[in-house]
Design a protein around this motif. Structure first.
Motif, PDB file in Angstrom:
ATOM      1  N   GLN A  44       0.848  -1.189   0.000  1.00  0.00           N
ATOM      2  CA  GLN A  44       0.000   0.000   0.000  1.00  0.00           C
ATOM      3  C   GLN A  44       0.884   1.239   0.000  1.00  0.00           C
ATOM      4  N   VAL A  45       0.529   2.227  -0.789  1.00  0.00           N
ATOM      5  CA  VAL A  45       1.255   3.495  -0.791  1.00  0.00           C
ATOM      6  C   VAL A  45       0.682   4.340   0.335  1.00  0.00           C
ATOM      7  N   VAL A  46       1.482   4.516   1.389  1.00  0.00           N
ATOM      8  CA  VAL A  46       1.046   5.287   2.553  1.00  0.00           C
ATOM      9  C   VAL A  46       1.256   6.776   2.307  1.00  0.00           C
ATOM     10  N   ASP A  47       2.374   7.131   1.722  1.00  0.00           N
ATOM     11  CA  ASP A  47       2.695   8.530   1.452  1.00  0.00           C
ATOM     12  C   ASP A  47       3.526   8.597   0.186  1.00  0.00           C
ATOM     13  N   PHE A  48       3.339   9.661  -0.560  1.00  0.00           N
ATOM     14  CA  PHE A  48       4.075   9.856  -1.799  1.00  0.00           C
ATOM     15  C   PHE A  48       4.260  11.347  -2.003  1.00  0.00           C
ATOM     16  N   ASP A  49       5.466  11.754  -2.334  1.00  0.00           N
ATOM     17  CA  ASP A  49       5.731  13.177  -2.536  1.00  0.00           C
ATOM     18  C   ASP A  49       6.855  13.342  -3.543  1.00  0.00           C
ATOM     19  N   ILE A  50       6.719  14.338  -4.398  1.00  0.00           N
ATOM     20  CA  ILE A  50       7.787  14.720  -5.323  1.00  0.00           C
ATOM     21  C   ILE A  50       8.229  16.111  -4.921  1.00  0.00           C
ATOM     22  N   LYS A  51       9.521  16.247  -4.639  1.00  0.00           N
ATOM     23  CA  LYS A  51      10.089  17.529  -4.242  1.00  0.00           C
ATOM     24  C   LYS A  51      10.695  18.197  -5.476  1.00  0.00           C
ATOM     25  N   VAL A  62       6.335   5.943   0.616  1.00  0.00           N
ATOM     26  CA  VAL A  62       6.313   5.129   1.817  1.00  0.00           C
ATOM     27  C   VAL A  62       5.399   3.939   1.523  1.00  0.00           C
ATOM     28  N   LEU A  63       5.985   2.752   1.603  1.00  0.00           N
ATOM     29  CA  LEU A  63       5.249   1.520   1.310  1.00  0.00           C
ATOM     30  C   LEU A  63       4.985   0.744   2.593  1.00  0.00           C
ATOM     31  N   ASN A  64       3.803   0.154   2.674  1.00  0.00           N
ATOM     32  CA  ASN A  64       3.429  -0.664   3.826  1.00  0.00           C
ATOM     33  C   ASN A  64       2.872  -1.980   3.298  1.00  0.00           C
ATOM     34  N   PHE A  65       3.427  -3.086   3.810  1.00  0.00           N
ATOM     35  CA  PHE A  65       2.932  -4.403   3.413  1.00  0.00           C
ATOM     36  C   PHE A  65       3.171  -5.394   4.536  1.00  0.00           C
ATOM     37  N   ASN A  72       4.611  -6.850   9.742  1.00  0.00           N
ATOM     38  CA  ASN A  72       4.202  -5.642   9.036  1.00  0.00           C
ATOM     39  C   ASN A  72       5.429  -4.779   8.783  1.00  0.00           C
ATOM     40  N   ILE A  73       5.677  -4.440   7.526  1.00  0.00           N
ATOM     41  CA  ILE A  73       6.862  -3.672   7.151  1.00  0.00           C
ATOM     42  C   ILE A  73       6.426  -2.378   6.495  1.00  0.00           C
ATOM     43  N   GLU A  74       7.014  -1.275   6.971  1.00  0.00           N
ATOM     44  CA  GLU A  74       6.772   0.028   6.369  1.00  0.00           C
ATOM     45  C   GLU A  74       8.122   0.654   6.072  1.00  0.00           C
ATOM     46  N   ARG A  75       8.373   0.983   4.828  1.00  0.00           N
ATOM     47  CA  ARG A  75       9.661   1.546   4.402  1.00  0.00           C
ATOM     48  C   ARG A  75       9.445   2.788   3.563  1.00  0.00           C
ATOM     49  N   ARG A  76      10.358   3.726   3.741  1.00  0.00           N
ATOM     50  CA  ARG A  76      10.376   4.941   2.921  1.00  0.00           C
ATOM     51  C   ARG A  76      11.494   4.778   1.906  1.00  0.00           C
ATOM     52  N   LEU A  77      11.162   4.862   0.635  1.00  0.00           N
ATOM     53  CA  LEU A  77      12.128   4.719  -0.439  1.00  0.00           C
ATOM     54  C   LEU A  77      12.295   6.058  -1.146  1.00  0.00           C
ATOM     55  N   SER A  78      13.519   6.528  -1.234  1.00  0.00           N
ATOM     56  CA  SER A  78      13.806   7.732  -2.001  1.00  0.00           C
ATOM     57  C   SER A  78      13.853   7.368  -3.475  1.00  0.00           C
ATOM     58  N   LEU A  79      13.308   8.251  -4.288  1.00  0.00           N
ATOM     59  CA  LEU A  79      13.217   7.963  -5.712  1.00  0.00           C
ATOM     60  C   LEU A  79      13.665   9.153  -6.542  1.00  0.00           C
ATOM     61  N   PRO A  80      14.427   8.908  -7.601  1.00  0.00           N
ATOM     62  CA  PRO A  80      14.662   9.987  -8.567  1.00  0.00           C
ATOM     63  C   PRO A  80      13.372  10.250  -9.332  1.00  0.00           C
ATOM     64  N   ILE A  81      13.276  11.381  -9.966  1.00  0.00           N
ATOM     65  CA  ILE A  81      12.042  11.791 -10.624  1.00  0.00           C
ATOM     66  C   ILE A  81      11.606  10.802 -11.704  1.00  0.00           C
ATOM     67  N   GLU A  82      12.569  10.158 -12.367  1.00  0.00           N
ATOM     68  CA  GLU A  82      12.217   9.202 -13.421  1.00  0.00           C
ATOM     69  C   GLU A  82      11.399   8.039 -12.857  1.00  0.00           C
ATOM     70  N   THR A 101      19.037  -8.636   1.863  1.00  0.00           N
ATOM     71  CA  THR A 101      19.820  -8.355   0.671  1.00  0.00           C
ATOM     72  C   THR A 101      20.207  -6.881   0.638  1.00  0.00           C
ATOM     73  N   PHE A 102      21.052  -6.531  -0.299  1.00  0.00           N
ATOM     74  CA  PHE A 102      21.517  -5.146  -0.385  1.00  0.00           C
ATOM     75  C   PHE A 102      20.362  -4.200  -0.706  1.00  0.00           C
ATOM     76  N   GLU A 103      19.483  -4.598  -1.574  1.00  0.00           N
ATOM     77  CA  GLU A 103      18.252  -3.857  -1.868  1.00  0.00           C
ATOM     78  C   GLU A 103      17.093  -4.796  -1.536  1.00  0.00           C
ATOM     79  N   GLU A 104      16.441  -4.562  -0.414  1.00  0.00           N
ATOM     80  CA  GLU A 104      15.421  -5.488   0.065  1.00  0.00           C
ATOM     81  C   GLU A 104      14.107  -5.390  -0.692  1.00  0.00           C
ATOM     82  N   ILE A 105      13.769  -4.203  -1.192  1.00  0.00           N
ATOM     83  CA  ILE A 105      12.491  -3.992  -1.862  1.00  0.00           C
ATOM     84  C   ILE A 105      12.739  -3.529  -3.296  1.00  0.00           C
TER      85      ILE A 105
END
Length: 160
Positions: A44-51, A62-65, A72-82, A101-105
């Motif tokens: 589930q997308v808990v929060d999403f923002d483009i700065k 912010v993903l929750n699953f 229950n896992i909730e993680r915030r992933l930083s993303l480039p605009i692409e 792993t090095f990249e879990e999600i």
């Protein structure tokens, strides 16, 4: 102490670029490992923002699953605009998750673009590493040559 000793600090630049290259290679392998061996979930997308800041545009999600064992896992992933622009309309995102792993999600909609981006980042940092190594070798030789030069001692002769 000679003023030319500070030129040897040029070796910090190739060392940093080597670190960046190794990091990008590890991220690339981690993404592939998680995609191939991870478990599939719907997050589930808990929060999403483009700065949007002047010349920098990035965002986060912010993903929750919940895993199969009830964690229950909730993680915030930083993303480039692409990558952020690819998931703007999603309220649920299919993901792959592999703990430890090095990249879990890995988000499934952005997988191929993410791998391509990391691969190009690794290539760019590797090219930069080779260029910085050349500059560091030239700087090292210059500093060594300047330190080994015998400074001529000035002799003042008084003529009256």
């Amino acid at each position: 102490m000679s003023k030319y000793k500070f030129i040897y600090l040029i070796w910090l630049l190739p060392a940093y670029l080597l670190f960046l290259t190794v990091h990008q290679v590890l991220v690339y392998q981690g993404i592939g490992d998680t995609y191939n061996n991870g478990e599939s979930y719907t997050a589930q997308v808990v929060d999403f923002d483009i700065k949007k800041i002047a010349s920098q545009t990035n965002g986060y999600v912010v993903l929750n699953f919940e895993t199969d064992n009830g964690e229950n896992i909730e993680r915030r992933l930083s993303l480039p605009i692409e990558l952020a622009s690819m998931i703007t309309d999603f309220s649920q995102i299919p993901i792959r998750y592999q703990k430890g792993t090095f990249e879990e999600i890995v988000m499934m909609p952005t997988y191929s673009e993410h791998r391509n981006m990391v691969l190009s980042n690794a290539a760019i940092s590797l090219i930069g590493l080779f260029i910085a190594l050349g500059v560091a070798v030239i700087g090292h030789r210059y500093a060594t040559r300047k330190q080994n030069e015998v400074e001529e001692e000035l002799v003042f002769e008084r003529v009256d």
